[in-house]
Design a protein around this motif. Sequence first.
Motif, mmCIF file in Angstrom:
data_model
loop_
_atom_site.group_PDB
_atom_site.id
_atom_site.type_symbol
_atom_site.label_atom_id
_atom_site.label_comp_id
_atom_site.label_asym_id
_atom_site.label_seq_id
_atom_site.Cartn_x
_atom_site.Cartn_y
_atom_site.Cartn_z
ATOM 1 N N ALA A 1 2.738 -3.191 42.588
ATOM 2 C CA ALA A 1 2.205 -2.550 43.750
ATOM 3 C C ALA A 1 1.048 -3.353 44.303
ATOM 4 C CB ALA A 1 1.360 -1.262 43.492
ATOM 5 N N VAL A 2 0.740 -3.247 45.560
ATOM 6 C CA VAL A 2 -0.129 -4.376 46.274
ATOM 7 C C VAL A 2 -1.274 -3.173 46.729
ATOM 8 C CG1 VAL A 2 -0.939 -5.681 48.159
ATOM 9 C CG2 VAL A 2 1.416 -5.821 47.121
ATOM 10 N N GLY A 3 -2.589 -3.281 46.143
ATOM 11 C CA GLY A 3 -3.456 -2.561 46.539
ATOM 12 C C GLY A 3 -4.249 -2.727 48.011
ATOM 13 N N VAL A 4 -4.536 -1.732 48.557
ATOM 14 C CA VAL A 4 -5.047 -1.935 50.073
ATOM 15 C C VAL A 4 -6.153 -0.815 50.137
ATOM 16 C CG1 VAL A 4 -3.165 -3.170 51.133
ATOM 17 C CG2 VAL A 4 -3.329 -0.815 51.322
ATOM 18 N N ASP A 5 -6.941 -0.887 50.957
ATOM 19 C CA ASP A 5 -8.000 0.107 51.358
ATOM 20 C C ASP A 5 -7.945 0.387 52.823
ATOM 21 O OD1 ASP A 5 -8.954 0.283 48.828
ATOM 22 O OD2 ASP A 5 -10.885 -0.545 49.043
ATOM 23 N N GLN A 6 -8.018 1.628 53.082
ATOM 24 C CA GLN A 6 -8.224 2.236 54.520
ATOM 25 C C GLN A 6 -9.178 3.211 54.593
ATOM 26 O OE1 GLN A 6 -4.782 4.188 56.648
ATOM 27 N NE2 GLN A 6 -5.149 2.949 58.360
ATOM 28 N N ARG A 7 -10.252 2.998 55.360
ATOM 29 C CA ARG A 7 -11.170 4.165 55.705
ATOM 30 C C ARG A 7 -11.712 4.415 54.320
ATOM 31 N NH1 ARG A 7 -7.650 5.227 60.024
ATOM 32 N NH2 ARG A 7 -6.696 6.778 58.810
ATOM 33 N N GLY A 8 -12.077 3.968 53.424
ATOM 34 C CA GLY A 8 -12.455 4.126 51.987
ATOM 35 C C GLY A 8 -11.524 4.595 51.160
ATOM 36 N N GLU A 9 -10.387 4.944 51.483
ATOM 37 C CA GLU A 9 -9.256 5.520 50.451
ATOM 38 C C GLU A 9 -8.468 4.417 49.901
ATOM 39 O OE1 GLU A 9 -8.962 8.605 49.666
ATOM 40 O OE2 GLU A 9 -10.546 9.216 50.859
ATOM 41 N N SER A 10 -8.217 4.361 48.659
ATOM 42 C CA SER A 10 -7.311 3.391 48.181
ATOM 43 C C SER A 10 -5.968 3.804 48.190
ATOM 44 C CB SER A 10 -7.798 3.305 46.595
ATOM 45 O OG SER A 10 -9.266 2.637 46.671
ATOM 46 N N TYR A 11 -4.961 2.750 48.360
ATOM 47 C CA TYR A 11 -3.544 2.831 48.328
ATOM 48 C C TYR A 11 -2.990 1.799 47.683
ATOM 49 C CZ TYR A 11 -4.621 6.206 52.212
ATOM 50 O OH TYR A 11 -4.852 7.180 52.895
ATOM 51 N N GLY A 12 -1.923 2.140 46.983
ATOM 52 C CA GLY A 12 -0.940 1.017 46.511
ATOM 53 C C GLY A 12 0.396 1.201 47.145
#
Length: 157
Positions: A84-95
Amino acid sequence: MTSKTESSEGAMAEYVTAVIGGQLFGLPISRVQDVFMPERLTRVPLASSEIAGVLNLRGRIVTVVDMRARLGLPKADDGKLPMAVGVDQRGESYGLLIDQIGEVLRLPDDSREDNPVNLDPRMAKLAGGVHRLDGQLMVVLDVDRVLELVPRTAAAA
């Protein structure tokens, strides 16, 4: 939103490369927080098939997006564990669940092209352009577009 640097060749963009379903993708390095092996993934009841689940990563709740499902590809059957590659968008964390992580590439900004008209529509809706490399096409993922179809939580509605 790529990391751009000036050099004697002109503006350069840096990408973290990933393979999904045999296709090479590039994520702007400025959007990538980390790369990890997802463990103890918890399914989310009634979530779309694109949401693989959630997990706790260093004290943060991370929503994991199955990029194969997001691209309309079948599940992997090679027996390898996904990454998984971790990214952030508007303060939320996604993988973003991928098949394989690659290397970091520095490419001239002016070698980036618009999506070709014959690019698979499933990829084109998530792509922010392409780079033609030796013998293959690297599709640049637009992280904002990738996360657009992630259902909003009931609290945000």
